[in-house]
Design a protein around this motif. Structure first.
Motif, PDB file in Angstrom:
ATOM      1  N   ALA A  43       3.102   2.871  -6.649  1.00  0.00           N
ATOM      2  CA  ALA A  43       1.891   2.138  -6.266  1.00  0.00           C
ATOM      3  C   ALA A  43       2.076   1.412  -4.943  1.00  0.00           C
ATOM      4  N   THR A  44       3.311   1.096  -4.606  1.00  0.00           N
ATOM      5  CA  THR A  44       3.581   0.405  -3.341  1.00  0.00           C
ATOM      6  C   THR A  44       3.883   1.383  -2.205  1.00  0.00           C
ATOM      7  N   GLY A  45       3.795   2.688  -2.498  1.00  0.00           N
ATOM      8  CA  GLY A  45       3.996   3.694  -1.458  1.00  0.00           C
ATOM      9  C   GLY A  45       5.424   4.191  -1.321  1.00  0.00           C
ATOM     10  N   ASP A  46       6.311   3.712  -2.188  1.00  0.00           N
ATOM     11  CA  ASP A  46       7.686   4.198  -2.137  1.00  0.00           C
ATOM     12  C   ASP A  46       7.733   5.655  -2.590  1.00  0.00           C
ATOM     13  N   GLU A  47       8.504   6.456  -1.878  1.00  0.00           N
ATOM     14  CA  GLU A  47       8.645   7.874  -2.184  1.00  0.00           C
ATOM     15  C   GLU A  47       9.832   8.083  -3.114  1.00  0.00           C
ATOM     16  N   LEU A  48       9.661   8.979  -4.065  1.00  0.00           N
ATOM     17  CA  LEU A  48      10.742   9.358  -4.978  1.00  0.00           C
ATOM     18  C   LEU A  48      10.817  10.873  -5.040  1.00  0.00           C
ATOM     19  N   LYS A  49      12.030  11.415  -5.111  1.00  0.00           N
ATOM     20  CA  LYS A  49      12.224  12.846  -5.344  1.00  0.00           C
ATOM     21  C   LYS A  49      13.571  13.018  -6.008  1.00  0.00           C
ATOM     22  N   GLY A  50      13.726  14.101  -6.721  1.00  0.00           N
ATOM     23  CA  GLY A  50      14.974  14.360  -7.433  1.00  0.00           C
ATOM     24  C   GLY A  50      15.759  15.474  -6.778  1.00  0.00           C
ATOM     25  N   PHE A  51      17.076  15.324  -6.782  1.00  0.00           N
ATOM     26  CA  PHE A  51      17.982  16.345  -6.280  1.00  0.00           C
ATOM     27  C   PHE A  51      18.879  16.807  -7.425  1.00  0.00           C
ATOM     28  N   ASN A  52      19.198  18.079  -7.447  1.00  0.00           N
ATOM     29  CA  ASN A  52      20.002  18.648  -8.519  1.00  0.00           C
ATOM     30  C   ASN A  52      21.487  18.440  -8.255  1.00  0.00           C
ATOM     31  N   ILE A  53      22.197  17.865  -9.226  1.00  0.00           N
ATOM     32  CA  ILE A  53      23.618  17.593  -9.089  1.00  0.00           C
ATOM     33  C   ILE A  53      24.424  18.895  -8.986  1.00  0.00           C
ATOM     34  N   LEU A  54      24.014  19.940  -9.702  1.00  0.00           N
ATOM     35  CA  LEU A  54      24.702  21.234  -9.597  1.00  0.00           C
ATOM     36  C   LEU A  54      24.709  21.727  -8.150  1.00  0.00           C
ATOM     37  N   ASP A  55      23.577  21.602  -7.484  1.00  0.00           N
ATOM     38  CA  ASP A  55      23.477  22.026  -6.090  1.00  0.00           C
ATOM     39  C   ASP A  55      24.456  21.257  -5.222  1.00  0.00           C
ATOM     40  N   ILE A  67      32.509  26.922   5.134  1.00  0.00           N
ATOM     41  CA  ILE A  67      31.145  27.272   5.548  1.00  0.00           C
ATOM     42  C   ILE A  67      30.409  25.995   5.916  1.00  0.00           C
ATOM     43  N   THR A  68      29.828  25.982   7.093  1.00  0.00           N
ATOM     44  CA  THR A  68      29.076  24.817   7.571  1.00  0.00           C
ATOM     45  C   THR A  68      27.732  24.776   6.863  1.00  0.00           C
ATOM     46  N   VAL A  69      27.313  23.581   6.478  1.00  0.00           N
ATOM     47  CA  VAL A  69      26.030  23.392   5.807  1.00  0.00           C
ATOM     48  C   VAL A  69      25.143  22.504   6.676  1.00  0.00           C
ATOM     49  N   ALA A  70      23.882  22.893   6.769  1.00  0.00           N
ATOM     50  CA  ALA A  70      22.891  22.132   7.519  1.00  0.00           C
ATOM     51  C   ALA A  70      21.605  22.060   6.708  1.00  0.00           C
ATOM     52  N   VAL A  71      20.835  21.032   6.964  1.00  0.00           N
ATOM     53  CA  VAL A  71      19.536  20.856   6.329  1.00  0.00           C
ATOM     54  C   VAL A  71      18.500  20.694   7.433  1.00  0.00           C
ATOM     55  N   ILE A  72      17.440  21.503   7.342  1.00  0.00           N
ATOM     56  CA  ILE A  72      16.339  21.444   8.306  1.00  0.00           C
ATOM     57  C   ILE A  72      15.061  21.261   7.504  1.00  0.00           C
ATOM     58  N   THR A  73      14.388  20.145   7.725  1.00  0.00           N
ATOM     59  CA  THR A  73      13.200  19.843   6.940  1.00  0.00           C
ATOM     60  C   THR A  73      12.059  19.363   7.834  1.00  0.00           C
ATOM     61  N   GLY A  74      10.857  19.718   7.432  1.00  0.00           N
ATOM     62  CA  GLY A  74       9.678  19.322   8.185  1.00  0.00           C
ATOM     63  C   GLY A  74       9.312  17.860   7.988  1.00  0.00           C
ATOM     64  N   ARG A  75       9.727  17.301   6.872  1.00  0.00           N
ATOM     65  CA  ARG A  75       9.424  15.899   6.576  1.00  0.00           C
ATOM     66  C   ARG A  75      10.603  15.028   6.976  1.00  0.00           C
ATOM     67  N   SER A  76      10.330  13.759   7.175  1.00  0.00           N
ATOM     68  CA  SER A  76      11.380  12.770   7.399  1.00  0.00           C
ATOM     69  C   SER A  76      11.383  11.838   6.207  1.00  0.00           C
ATOM     70  N   SER A  77      12.546  11.671   5.590  1.00  0.00           N
ATOM     71  CA  SER A  77      12.637  10.872   4.383  1.00  0.00           C
ATOM     72  C   SER A  77      13.979  10.161   4.314  1.00  0.00           C
ATOM     73  N   PRO A  78      13.946   8.853   4.083  1.00  0.00           N
ATOM     74  CA  PRO A  78      15.213   8.136   3.898  1.00  0.00           C
ATOM     75  C   PRO A  78      15.966   8.626   2.660  1.00  0.00           C
ATOM     76  N   LEU A  79      15.237   9.130   1.652  1.00  0.00           N
ATOM     77  CA  LEU A  79      15.888   9.663   0.458  1.00  0.00           C
ATOM     78  C   LEU A  79      16.700  10.912   0.798  1.00  0.00           C
ATOM     79  N   THR A  80      16.135  11.762   1.634  1.00  0.00           N
ATOM     80  CA  THR A  80      16.852  12.959   2.060  1.00  0.00           C
ATOM     81  C   THR A  80      18.080  12.562   2.871  1.00  0.00           C
ATOM     82  N   GLU A  81      17.920  11.614   3.766  1.00  0.00           N
ATOM     83  CA  GLU A  81      19.059  11.157   4.573  1.00  0.00           C
ATOM     84  C   GLU A  81      20.170  10.605   3.679  1.00  0.00           C
ATOM     85  N   LYS A  82      19.802   9.822   2.664  1.00  0.00           N
ATOM     86  CA  LYS A  82      20.804   9.258   1.751  1.00  0.00           C
ATOM     87  C   LYS A  82      21.529  10.360   1.000  1.00  0.00           C
TER      88      LYS A  82
END
Length: 187
Positions: A43-55, A67-82
Motif C-alpha cells: 500500500a505504501t508502494g514498496d515493491e516485492l518479488k521472490g527469487f528461487n534459492i535453487l537458482d 562461467i561468468t554470469v551477468a544480469v540484464i533487466t529492463g527494470r531498475s529495482s533495489p531488490l534485484t540489486e540486493k
C-alpha cells in the motif's frame, strides 16, 4: 564415485550439449526468469518479488566452474540489486530495454564472442539478445515468439528452478557437474 549426471541429460540433444559446452558467459533477464514475473506492491508502494534459492546455488556453482554470469533487466529495482549482490554476480545492468546492445557491450568488455554466450529471457525485449547469443534459452511460461527462437525451453518455469536447470545443462555440457555436486556427497 561414478560420474554424476542430471536426470535431464537423456533429454538434452547432443547438438544442444555441444553448443552449451563452449559457453563462457551466461546473461539472464530477471522478471519471468529469476522470478516468476509477478511484482507485488504494498500500500505504501514498496515493491516485492521472490527469487528461487535453487537458482542462486546453481549460479554460484556456475561461477565456481569459471562461467561468468551477468544480469540484464529492463527494470531498475533495489531488490534485484540486493539479490545479485548477495549472489556476488559481477555484472548487473538495470534499466536496459536494449538488451542486445547491453549484451554486446558486456561481451566486448569481457572479450567474449557471441558463440560463447548463453542468454535466457522470456519476453519480446529479450528476443534480440536471444538471437544474438549462441545459446538462447527460455521458459515454458515465456512468450510464444521467444519459444520459437530459443534453442532450448526449460522444463521448469521462470522463478521455479528454470535457471538452475540451465546451470545444470551448462555444467553437464562443460564437464563440471560432478565437481559441483561431489562436495555435497562427501561424508
Amino acid at each position: 564415485m561414478a560420474e554424476l549426471k542430471s536426470p535431464l541429460k537423456d533429454i538434452w540433444p547432443e547438438p544442444l550439449l555441444a553448443k552449451a559446452a563452449g559457453i563462457k558467459l551466461l546473461a539472464l533477464d530477471v522478471d519471468g526468469i529469476m522470478s516468476d514475473g509477478t511484482v507485488y506492491f504494498s500500500a505504501t508502494g514498496d515493491e516485492l518479488k521472490g527469487f528461487n534459492i535453487l537458482d542462486g546455488l546453481g549460479l554460484k556453482q556456475l561461477m565456481a566452474a569459471g562461467i561468468t554470469v551477468a544480469v540484464i533487466t529492463g527494470r531498475s529495482s533495489p531488490l534485484t540489486e540486493k539479490r545479485m549482490t548477495d549472489l556476488k554476480i559481477p555484472h548487473l545492468m538495470q534499466g536496459r530495454e536494449d538488451k542486445k546492445v547491453a549484451l554486446e557491450e558486456l561481451a566486448s568488455a569481457l572479450n567474449i564472442t557471441p558463440n560463447a554466450i548463453a542468454y535466457m529471457g522470456d519476453d519480446l525485449p529479450d528476443l534480440p539478445a536471444i538471437r544474438y547469443a549462441s545459446l538462447g534459452v527460455t521458459v515454458p511460461n515465456g512468450y510464444w515468439l521467444i519459444k520459437e527462437h530459443a534453442d532450448y525451453c526449460t522444463q521448469a518455469s521462470g522463478g521455479h528452478g528454470a535457471v538452475r536447470e540451465l546451470c545444470d545443462l551448462l555444467l553437464t555440457a562443460g564437464g563440471h557437474l560432478s565437481a559441483a555436486l561431489t562436495p555435497y556427497l562427501e561424508p
